[in-house]
Design a protein around this motif. Sequence first.
Motif, mmCIF file in Angstrom:
data_model
loop_
_atom_site.group_PDB
_atom_site.id
_atom_site.type_symbol
_atom_site.label_atom_id
_atom_site.label_comp_id
_atom_site.label_asym_id
_atom_site.label_seq_id
_atom_site.Cartn_x
_atom_site.Cartn_y
_atom_site.Cartn_z
ATOM 1 N N UNK A 5 0.818 -1.212 0.000
ATOM 2 C CA UNK A 5 0.000 0.000 0.000
ATOM 3 C C UNK A 5 0.854 1.266 0.000
ATOM 4 N N UNK A 6 2.179 1.095 0.035
ATOM 5 C CA UNK A 6 3.057 2.254 0.070
ATOM 6 C C UNK A 6 3.138 2.908 1.433
ATOM 7 N N UNK A 7 2.903 2.124 2.494
ATOM 8 C CA UNK A 7 2.925 2.656 3.856
ATOM 9 C C UNK A 7 4.101 2.024 4.598
ATOM 10 N N UNK A 8 5.083 2.801 5.039
ATOM 11 C CA UNK A 8 6.267 2.221 5.682
ATOM 12 C C UNK A 8 6.003 1.777 7.115
ATOM 13 N N UNK A 9 6.708 0.728 7.536
ATOM 14 C CA UNK A 9 6.734 0.347 8.947
ATOM 15 C C UNK A 9 7.897 1.098 9.579
ATOM 16 N N UNK A 10 7.599 2.075 10.425
ATOM 17 C CA UNK A 10 8.627 3.018 10.874
ATOM 18 C C UNK A 10 9.325 2.595 12.158
ATOM 19 N N UNK A 11 8.719 1.711 12.938
ATOM 20 C CA UNK A 11 9.406 1.214 14.129
ATOM 21 C C UNK A 11 8.719 -0.054 14.608
ATOM 22 N N UNK A 12 9.376 -0.752 15.508
ATOM 23 C CA UNK A 12 8.803 -1.983 16.026
ATOM 24 C C UNK A 12 9.728 -2.620 17.039
ATOM 25 N N UNK A 13 9.303 -3.749 17.585
ATOM 26 C CA UNK A 13 10.099 -4.475 18.568
ATOM 27 C C UNK A 13 9.780 -5.955 18.457
ATOM 28 N N UNK A 14 10.771 -6.791 18.781
ATOM 29 C CA UNK A 14 10.596 -8.241 18.774
ATOM 30 C C UNK A 14 11.104 -8.790 20.099
ATOM 31 N N UNK A 15 10.316 -9.691 20.697
ATOM 32 C CA UNK A 15 10.685 -10.280 21.984
ATOM 33 C C UNK A 15 10.399 -11.777 21.930
ATOM 34 N N UNK A 16 11.314 -12.581 22.473
ATOM 35 C CA UNK A 16 11.136 -14.030 22.522
ATOM 36 C C UNK A 16 11.032 -14.478 23.976
#
Length: 581
Positions: free
Chosen positions: A387-398
């Motif tokens: 859709x042309x929408x960036x993912x600007x931040x995030x986090x991953x946890x295990x």
Amino acid sequence: MANGENLYRFEVRTRGAGSPRIEALKADVRALGMGILRSARDTALYFVEGDLAPEELCLLGRFLLSDPVEETFEWREVSRQALHGSISEPDTVRIVEICRKPGVTDTVANELVRAAREMGIPCLNRAATGIRWELEADWLNETSLLKLTRVLLANSLIDRWEFGEINPIFPEGQLLVPPVEQYDLGIMDDDSLLSLSSERRLALDLTEMKAIQAWFVAQRREITDVELEMIAQTWSEHCVHKSFKADIEVIRDSKPSDRESAFPRIIHSIFNTYIKNTTEEIGAPWVKSAFVDNAGIVSFDDRWDLSFKVETHNHPSAIEPFGGANTGVGGVIRDIMGVSAKPIAVTDILCFGPPDISEDELPQGTLHPRLVARGVVAGVEDYGNKMGIPTVNGAVHFHPGYAANPLVYCGCIGLAPRGIHRNKPESGDHVIVLGGRTGRDGIRGATFSSMKMDGSTGEVAGASVQIGDPIIQKKALDVLLAARDAGLYNAVTDCGAGGLSSAVGEMARELGAEIDLSGLGTKYPGLAPWELWLSEAQERMVLAIPPRHIKAFSELCSIFECEFWDIGAFRSDGELKVRVK
């Protein structure tokens, strides 16, 4: 195959060493202690059905299905029966071919049909996609190949596979629409009420079922399946947040500290007490809308408003990681669209079980965290990117606590001219459904998300998983923004949990509406009335458009090649009437 039409198979391969997912597969196999893959090769499969000439098939392969710089393609006609291979052959190369199960949305195949028609190939009627794996290892036998396929290559909820060549199975819808079912709740005892809730996966307890029973007994009539399913969606944990609204008693084993003493012994709704009331007490002047619409709206400056929405999509991602995360992102994007804003950024927080956990340590029926993580990450990036929408931040946890059920927390930020959002339908406005067609995907999604998960969840909740199509949603977004700027609608909302029952019900709560589902666009024939009304098929928006603007709105939809359906009108009698002719 329909009407004796020919079915053709395309095989598209990457030149040279192969695709990046081969190395990822080898690493996953090693990490899970299965062994070492000596070699692996993946081939994209495309199946097209129709009365097609050889030159048309070559055009499809050269311009739609392959990149001539990086890929090669071959095509051939296939018979109605798949040419099954045998894994008992002495050859150490094992073949696995995977396709979608019939009825599971295949967005790439849908775009293939559309693009072929734009190229002047109208006789391509149906298409399907798949993947072929050629694996070589001394340790691969029938048992280990089946395990590898189930754990790393396919998801049994949406995929089917063959150890050899596979043919697609296209869904054949029922020509006859199933009738509306009715239940006499007045003659049901407690066990019968609970059985009805369980059989229809309503996720309603005995108290709730008895409340429904009492109302319809007082009305002296039976309840229809449409009404029963609609109430179940509305009362689901997913929609009404019963846990957050419940009274919670705080029991302390020891004398509370001074800080703990500030908390009451009984909390009347965590949501109202600590979230909604706190927001209202602060009374920030830049908060323009909170807790009443699809997304919160705050002032950014004198010209612009910002909108925010975050939402979890855990249960769907646990049983179909790509589709669950994909539609989680799609859902929050639609929520932003539902407040007349343009989505400008996506964010996420993702929590999974340990990637090195052994299969024996997982609960029965659980996908391995490696498969979940890979699918979720791919699903998040896929929807926004298309859709042309960036993912600007995030986090991953295990963490082991997420081994059975991941946390997939998706968010979206939107931007709109200040004060432009309109959310008051008027009597006489047309009820317009914009975007995707309606199917069985997403059926009972709200109640499914409210149920306790166990080893059978994937088997009984397959239809509750939605499959996203971001290309259709991008078209709907373009139409919506143009219609907003032209002042063509009085209200808009997204079609999420509960489908049209929720979207239309919320919009019509102060007016009423009369709905005819007969003209609603569907993916295939044969949907029951309650399925039309409750389906959570993706990429759909509902708008209230005055009669004088219908023509202009239709012209916009033609420009952006986006479908819409006029299914009724808002009334002023306070009643919601739904029919299928």
